[in-house]
Enzyme design. Structure first.
Site, short mmCIF file in Angstrom:
data_model
loop_
_atom_site.label_atom_id
_atom_site.label_comp_id
_atom_site.label_asym_id
_atom_site.label_seq_id
_atom_site.Cartn_x
_atom_site.Cartn_y
_atom_site.Cartn_z
N GLY A 1 -60.67 37.27 58.85
CA GLY A 1 -60.38 35.92 59.32
C GLY A 1 -59.89 35.10 58.15
N ARG A 2 -60.84 34.52 57.43
CA ARG A 2 -60.51 33.56 56.40
C ARG A 2 -59.71 34.15 55.24
NH1 ARG A 2 -66.49 31.77 55.83
NH2 ARG A 2 -66.69 33.94 56.49
N TYR B 1 -69.68 31.21 73.50
CA TYR B 1 -68.77 30.59 74.46
C TYR B 1 -69.09 31.09 75.87
CZ TYR B 1 -66.60 28.92 70.24
OH TYR B 1 -66.40 28.29 69.03
C1 LIG Z 1 -61.27 27.99 61.55
C2 LIG Z 1 -61.88 29.16 62.27
C3 LIG Z 1 -61.75 29.25 63.64
C4 LIG Z 1 -62.28 30.34 64.32
N1 LIG Z 1 -62.07 30.46 65.67
C5 LIG Z 1 -62.43 31.59 66.29
C6 LIG Z 1 -62.03 31.83 67.63
O1 LIG Z 1 -61.33 31.04 68.27
N2 LIG Z 1 -62.43 32.98 68.21
C7 LIG Z 1 -63.20 33.90 67.56
O2 LIG Z 1 -63.54 34.92 68.13
N3 LIG Z 1 -63.58 33.69 66.28
C8 LIG Z 1 -63.19 32.59 65.63
N4 LIG Z 1 -63.51 32.41 64.31
C9 LIG Z 1 -64.29 33.46 63.64
C10 LIG Z 1 -63.38 34.47 62.94
O3 LIG Z 1 -62.58 35.15 63.85
C11 LIG Z 1 -64.21 35.48 62.14
O4 LIG Z 1 -65.02 36.20 63.03
C12 LIG Z 1 -65.10 34.81 61.11
O5 LIG Z 1 -64.36 33.87 60.37
C13 LIG Z 1 -65.73 35.82 60.15
O6 LIG Z 1 -64.76 36.60 59.55
P1 LIG Z 1 -64.25 36.31 58.03
O7 LIG Z 1 -65.48 36.34 57.17
O8 LIG Z 1 -63.30 37.43 57.72
O9 LIG Z 1 -63.62 34.98 58.04
C14 LIG Z 1 -63.00 31.34 63.62
C15 LIG Z 1 -63.14 31.22 62.24
C16 LIG Z 1 -62.57 30.16 61.56
C17 LIG Z 1 -62.70 30.10 60.06
S1 SF4 Z 2 -61.58 29.47 50.92
FE1 SF4 Z 2 -62.95 28.11 52.05
S2 SF4 Z 2 -61.53 26.93 53.30
FE2 SF4 Z 2 -60.36 28.72 52.63
S3 SF4 Z 2 -60.63 30.17 54.28
FE3 SF4 Z 2 -62.20 30.59 52.75
S4 SF4 Z 2 -63.96 29.50 53.51
FE4 SF4 Z 2 -62.20 28.64 54.57
#
Ligand SMILES: Cc1cc2nc3c(=O)[nH]c(=O)nc-3n(C[C@H](O)[C@H](O)[C@H](O)COP(=O)(O)O)c2cc1C
Ligand code: SF4
Length: 643
Positions: free
Chosen positions: A316-317, A171
């Protein structure tokens, strides 16, 4: 005390203390704002659910500081004081849960969704966003810097505990940092000092407007994973400058749109994939470091902190999939955590298609405001669920939780349906996690499960149900193609092979270029077999999320796999197929196996038995229409709510 003593110990971040070391990372979820970008009850209840779930810190995602930087259409706008009132309401709603609540400030730059994007240089983003941005002038750069500070002041006035500056993921701030996006020749481009100027001026402007005591963290990329991208050496230099400048913490992520290692990685990627980047920065600075990236289990999160790789962990997810993750981790109720399966379909794929974010395994995402006050049913009923796939199991669970008397019968000897075998190909194992979770839930709720039991007259007579939920799934449809039933090749379906019911030879033709055919190709190629895959359509595995498909396509770039698209089959031969692909005739010979992996057909045979029954019949999931898991699970919960 929790077994995760490190994870559940308090952490001091600047002047703020959080009760544990779990942060819900910022996610631009693309719902929950009105037409002016003001926060609505939908977003408020989404965050209340996560705060109630016990997370120590939590960030609102996608807070847009300037109209040119709105990343997605339905994100909170922070560019005028009109935003403060609804933000205050959100802060007040979260307050009782003792979760430190912050906002991530972002400007999307060339990765914003609209067509009047601005950036350090007029260079298009490498992926997803089309069109070229306009290069910012110096006065405009000053305006952008100031817009970050003004937005931060508004968030502080609304009562948020902290701010995170989004300087990662390609970004605007990351665009200034990255030589890939920044070709400027003035004081904002060229050397590292010049490229980091924008980020540091943003930080200083915010600090001036919110005061030095207010916690301001920064999310940076440890690596962009792109040619001429920002890399770990420069990330360390930036980290040192931000520490000196007074940053409260650094949150180390990675990737930009179009990276080889994606920011939001799918199940094909190693869990904890960016931890090494956090550690590299933690080794050089002394402010708290937050790690992120498929840190999916409390065990891994605890280990990251115990081994000194980071001071806190962002999820995050996992918090989309289960808002109660922290509470369940804290009490050691690990089987009850509903796992994110890394499919990227309901969440990031949806928002990049400009739809509201959701989650394939948690249909409640974004609906919390509708469901929160729902009680147990006042009208308990006798329910028979037919079919033990995910939709059937989810229906049984929802029914019992709502107070209905429920049994589940499954024709085969195993629960899980097609999802169980979908977890077999390489890299797809996490799909099976949701099956295991649902099985655990059936056990926890003591739901009567009858395996090797198809719906029959006797069962119907004995149970006399008020409602029968048919979740009998789908099966591959065998197409009518000239020569298919006369071929000397071994003919079978994708489910026969994955379920171990049908051995294959060494040279295989797969008919179907959707997800089933593609993962099948990977499964066989991994065993050293030669695979030719014929796809009628112009694109492969269209139903997968682009993040997930990306890795699968990479895996299939190997000598023993040939993919054909836009195919029309003329005839199946004794040992091959004659077809056209992209208008050219191709003849494949010397093959021994042909696997059908095209369309799926619903299985609803049990419906005939119910013609004379008094039971209300409800059909859900693939039995209604073969689709993805998300729809099956949400239908399961929805139909129970209608009872
Ligand atoms: C739907 C979605 C929207 C996201 N939007 C942002 C965001 O606005 N800013 C950001 O820094 N990361 C964003 N991310 C990234 C998450 O903050 C995180 O770094 C990423 O999903 C990896 O972590 P996880 O494996 O625990 O999900 C987004 C992730 C998802 C799934
Ligand atoms: S299960 Fe799939 S849809 Fe739900 S948060 Fe994880 S990656 Fe995203």
């Amino acid at each position: 005390m929790s077994v995760y003593a490190n994870l559940f110990s308090p952490i001091r971040i600047g002047t703020m203390t959080a009760k544990n070391r779990l942060l819900m990372s910022a996610m631009s979820i693309n719902f929950g704002v009105d037409i002016d970008g003001r926060v609505t009850d939908q977003l408020i209840q989404y965050f209340v659910a996560r705060a109630r779930g016990g997370v120590g810190m939590m960030l609102v995602g996608g807070g847009a500081v300037h109209p040119t930087g709105l990343e997605l259409p339905d994100l909170p706008t922070l560019w005028d004081d009109g935003c403060i009132a609804s933000l205050k309401k959100m802060v007040a709603a979260v307050k009782p849960f003792d979760t430190r609540f912050g906002v991530q400030l972002m400007h999307g730059g060339r990765q914003s969704y609209h067509d009047h994007t601005v950036a350090p240089s007029a260079i298009p983003a490498p992926a997803v966003v089309k069109g070229s941005p306009r290069e910012l002038t110096i006065p405009e750069i000053k305006e952008m810097i100031s817009s970050f500070g003004d937005a931060a002041r508004r968030c502080r006035d609304a009562g948020f505990d902290f701010i995170e500056i989004h300087a990662a993921h390609g970004y605007l701030i990351n665009q200034f940092l990255s030589p890939n996006a920044n070709h400027r020749t003035d004081e904002y481009g060229g050397s590292f000092e010049n490229r980091s100027r924008f980020c540091l001026e943003v930080f200083r402007d915010i600090q001036q407007k919110v005061g030095p005591e207010y916690p301001v963290g920064v999310r940076i990329n440890g690596r962009d994973y792109i040619d001429e991208g920002f890399d770990i050496e420069e990330a360390i230099r930036l980290a040192l400058l931000l520490e000196t400048g007074g940053a409260a913490y650094l949150h180390v992520s990675a990737g930009v749109y179009g990276s080889t290692e994606l920011t939001i990685p799918s199940m094909y990627t190693e869990q904890g994939c960016f931890i090494h980047l956090a550690k590299a920065i933690k080794d050089k600075v002394s402010i708290p470091i937050i790690a992120v990236g498929r840190i999916k289990t409390p065990d891994l999160a605890e280990r990251v902190i115990r081994e000194g790789k980071a001071d806190a962990v962002a999820l995050g997810r996992s918090l989309l999939a289960d808002p109660e993750f922290p509470n369940k981790a804290g009490t050691g109720d690990l089987d009850r955590i509903r796992p994110c399966i890394g499919c990227c379909l309901g969440c990031i794929h949806a928002v990049l298609a400009l739809e509201p974010g959701g989650c394939v395994v948690n249909p409640k995402v974004g609906r919390e405001y509708l469901l929160n006050n729902r009680d147990r049913t006042l009208n308990p009923q006798k329910i028979v669920v037919v079919g033990g796939g995910p939709a059937g199991m989810a229906a049984a669970r929802a029914a019992v939780e709502a107070g209905h008397r429920t049994i589940l019968c499954e024709e085969s000897g195993k629960l899980g349906g097609l999802m169980r075998i979908a977890a077999t190909p390489p890299g797809r194992g996490e799909v099976g996690d949701i099956v295991n979770h649902l099985i655990n839930e059936l056990e926890r709720l003591k739901i009567k499960v009858m395996l090797n039991t198809a719906l029959n007259e006797r069962l119907l007579g004995d149970e006399d149900p008020d409602v029968v939920v048919l979740a009998t799934g789908s099966q591959p449809e065998v197409p009518i193609i000239k020569g298919l039933f006369k071929t000397a090749m071994h003919l079978c379906t994708v489910t026969d092979v994955l379920d171990g019911r049908s051995p294959t030879g060494g040279r295989i033709i797969i008919l179907g270029g959707g997800q089933a055919g593609m993962v099948m190709a990977d499964y066989l190629a991994e065993q050293g077999k030669t695979v030719a895959l014929l796809n009628r359509r112009p694109h492969f595995a269209e139903e997968m999320s682009s993040n997930d498909r990306f890795y699968l396509r990479e895996r299939l770039k190997r000598d023993n796999v040939t993919l054909y698209k836009k195919t029309t089959i003329a005839q199946v031969l004794d040992d091959g197929v004659r077809f056209s692909s992209n208008g050219e005739t191709v003849v494949l010979e010397n093959y021994d196996t042909i696997i059908i992996a095209e369309t799926m057909a619903p299985v609803r045979d049990a419906k005939n038995l119910l013609k004379n029954s008094r039971a209300r019949v409800m059909i859900i999931g693939d039995a209604k229409q073969p689709r993805n898991l998300m729809l099956g699970l949400s239908e399961a919960e929805e139909i129970i709510q209608t009872l």
